[in-house]
Motif scaffolding. Structure first.
Motif, short mmCIF file in Angstrom:
data_model
loop_
_atom_site.label_atom_id
_atom_site.label_comp_id
_atom_site.label_asym_id
_atom_site.label_seq_id
_atom_site.Cartn_x
_atom_site.Cartn_y
_atom_site.Cartn_z
N ASN A 161 0.84 -1.21 0.00
CA ASN A 161 0.00 0.00 0.00
C ASN A 161 0.87 1.26 0.00
N VAL A 162 1.83 1.30 0.90
CA VAL A 162 2.69 2.48 1.02
C VAL A 162 3.49 2.68 -0.26
N ALA A 163 4.05 1.60 -0.79
CA ALA A 163 4.86 1.70 -2.02
C ALA A 163 4.02 2.20 -3.18
N THR A 164 2.80 1.74 -3.27
CA THR A 164 1.92 2.15 -4.37
C THR A 164 1.57 3.63 -4.26
N ILE A 165 1.29 4.08 -3.05
CA ILE A 165 1.00 5.51 -2.85
C ILE A 165 2.19 6.36 -3.29
N LEU A 166 3.40 5.94 -2.89
CA LEU A 166 4.60 6.69 -3.27
C LEU A 166 4.79 6.69 -4.78
N ALA A 167 4.56 5.56 -5.42
CA ALA A 167 4.74 5.47 -6.87
C ALA A 167 3.73 6.34 -7.61
N LEU A 168 2.52 6.41 -7.08
CA LEU A 168 1.47 7.19 -7.74
C LEU A 168 1.79 8.68 -7.78
N ARG A 169 2.58 9.15 -6.84
CA ARG A 169 2.96 10.57 -6.85
C ARG A 169 3.72 10.91 -8.14
N GLY A 170 4.63 10.02 -8.53
CA GLY A 170 5.39 10.27 -9.75
C GLY A 170 4.50 10.26 -10.98
N LEU A 171 3.54 9.34 -11.02
CA LEU A 171 2.62 9.30 -12.16
C LEU A 171 1.77 10.55 -12.21
N ALA A 172 1.24 10.98 -11.08
CA ALA A 172 0.41 12.19 -11.06
C ALA A 172 1.21 13.41 -11.54
N ASP A 173 2.45 13.50 -11.12
CA ASP A 173 3.30 14.62 -11.56
C ASP A 173 3.53 14.57 -13.07
N ALA A 174 3.76 13.38 -13.60
CA ALA A 174 4.01 13.23 -15.04
C ALA A 174 2.75 13.57 -15.83
N MET A 175 1.60 13.17 -15.32
CA MET A 175 0.35 13.50 -15.99
C MET A 175 0.12 15.01 -16.02
N ARG A 176 0.51 15.67 -14.95
CA ARG A 176 0.37 17.13 -14.93
C ARG A 176 1.29 17.78 -15.97
N VAL A 177 2.49 17.24 -16.13
CA VAL A 177 3.42 17.77 -17.14
C VAL A 177 2.78 17.65 -18.53
N LEU A 178 2.22 16.48 -18.82
CA LEU A 178 1.58 16.28 -20.13
C LEU A 178 0.34 17.15 -20.28
#
Length: 480
Positions: A161-178
């Motif tokens: 759970n914790v690892a997935t939450i941390l990983a999702l931060r990077g995806l959310a940031d990348a989606m904002r860039v796009l």
């Protein structure tokens, strides 16, 4: 003739460790131990080890640190052992020893091998911090001390759970860039007219800016859905131990461990209201995987549009120019392909497949535990990291460099029968119908026929062909 001396290779130094199956030699310099050694032999599946997932290794260390602190609070661990375990965990969270997490990501046993790999690495590093040799488990033991008050069945899912939450931060940031890249292009192309299309047929005019704005809005919506799914992962089952009854965990342990884990991670984690339910339920992972599939599907659709609109350069739509990234053919000189949208399409296909894997793994759980969380984690981790990379690649190597062929898009508008729909309120339905029929039969443009018949003056037609008249949803068109 000189005799040749053959030197036998030196035998690597080993230490002997023991488990329920008996003795086993382990490399003397390894921080992992006998349980990890057997797992390496049993699961030679993907060649991708858990050390390849920094978020998971970091999360495992955070869980073990929180558990040690909670056990110390409750009088179960002496201060020196607690400090050594916490010190080892903090080194791992800082990036050390990730190469010692060597079991395959796909494994039987519901994550037991991952949990024991963590227990052994932490125990052996803690031993060193106290001045002892690796393997001297009489002083600090992987199970009795590092795994105290825990089971794989609560420590591993909590770490996932914790690892997935941390990983999702990077995806959310990348989606904002796009999203920002598409929004910038929407502003740049705000007044470039083009024909909108439905079912690949001419519809009504719009602007290229409106088209690109849509892609930005979709990404923003999907980021919001991603945040909602991440919120479900903040409920953890740490303290549940084997099946959720909390067997072998003292009173107050679950609350103390959760509080320490909140402090360590900075995440608003909460203990599940029903630990038995939380230990067997993978619904939050299924939900998240569905959202990742949603992101992938919409991102792939966007890339389909980019490939179609840039098709050509002479025999296709030819409305957009994607930045050339590499030669497109080994046999056709001058050919350039839309390789960046293509690679994003392929990531999307992979994510959709991963969603099927997560679905089946969650469905296959039986009774009080799901044994297939290793596959769930591996699938989610791949989807998240690959989508993150795909969003950044699409933004930086494609969208930011897109240009538009404004003359081409305007030509389509002026020659499309769909233009008559926009002129209908001004010239009247009957006249518009005749223009559409004649344009279709003759191949001539709508604007040309309107002027020829004197239905509008050139000035009025030019006015009506402005983006504010053709493409703005709040426009007001008067008869004239």
């Amino acid at each position: 003739m000189t005799a040749t001396t053959i030197t036998e290779p030196a035998t690597p130094a080993t230490r002997i460790e023991h488990d329920l199956l008996g003795d086993k030699a382990v490399p003397a310099d390894a921080y992992w131990g006998v349980h990890t050694a057997r797992a390496r032999e049993n699961f030679p599946i993907t060649g991708v080890v858990i050390g390849s997932y920094p978020h998971l290794v970091t999360a495992l260390a955070a869980v073990k640190e929180a558990a040690a602190l909670a056990n110390h609070d409750l009088g179960l661990l002496p201060a020196d052992i607690t400090d050594a375990i916490v010190g080892a965990c903090r080194e791992i969270r800082g990036g050390a020893l990730h190469g010692e997490f060597v079991v395959d990501a796909i494994q039987g046993g519901a994550g037991t091998s991952t949990n024991m790999n963590a227990n052994e690495v932490i125990a052996n590093r803690a031993l060193e911090l106290l001045g002892h040799a690796r393997g001297e488990y009489s002083r600090i033991h992987p199970n009795e001390h590092v795994n105290l008050s825990q089971s794989t069945n609560d420590a591993y899912p909590t770490a996932v759970n914790v690892a997935t939450i941390l990983a999702l931060r990077g995806l959310a940031d990348a989606m904002r860039v796009l999203e920002d890249s598409f929004a910038a292009k929407a502003d740049e192309f705000a007044d470039v007219l083009k024909m909108g299309r439905t079912q690949l047929q001419d519809a009504v005019p719009m602007t290229v800016g409106q088209e690109f704005r849509t892609y930005a809005v979709m990404l923003g919506e999907d980021r919001a859905r991603l945040e909602e799914s991440a919120a479900l992962l903040h409920e953890i089952n740490l303290g549940a131990t084997a099946i959720g009854t909390g067997l072998n965990a003292p009173a107050g342990y679950a609350a103390a461990a959760c509080e320490h884990l909140r402090t360590i991670t900075g995440l608003p984690l909460v203990t599940a209201a029903d630990l038995i339910e939380a230990t067997q339920d993978c619904g939050a992972f299924v939900h998240l995987s569905g959202v990742l599939k949603r992101v992938a599907v919409k991102l792939s659709k966007t890339c389909n549009d980019l490939r179609l609109l840039s098709s050509g350069p002479r025999a296709g739509f030819g409305e957009l120019n994607l930045p050339p990234m590499q030669a497109g053919s080994s046999i056709m000189p001058g050919k350039v392909n839309p390789v960046i949208p293509e690679v994003v399409n392929q990531v999307a296909f992979e994510v959709i497949g991963n969603d099927v894997a997560v679905t089946m793994a969650a469905e296959a759980g039986q009774l009080q535990l799901n044994a297939f969380e290793p596959l769930i984690w591996k699938s989610l981790a791949a989807s998240i990291s690959h989508l993150e990379a795909a969003c950044l690649t699409l933004a930086e190597r494609c969208v930011d460099g897109i240009t538009v062929n404004a003359a081409t898009t305007l030509g389509y508008v002026e020659n499309s029968i769909g233009l008559v729909t926009a002129l209908n309120p001004t010239i009247g339905y009957e006249a518009a119908t005749e223009i559409a029929r004649d344009a279709l039969a003759s191949g001539r443009g709508v604007a040309e026929l309107v002027l020829e018949r004197g239905l509008l003056t050139p000035e009025r037609l030019t006015e009506l062909l402005q983006p504010d008249h053709l493409a703005r949803p709040d426009r007001v068109v008067t008869a004239g």
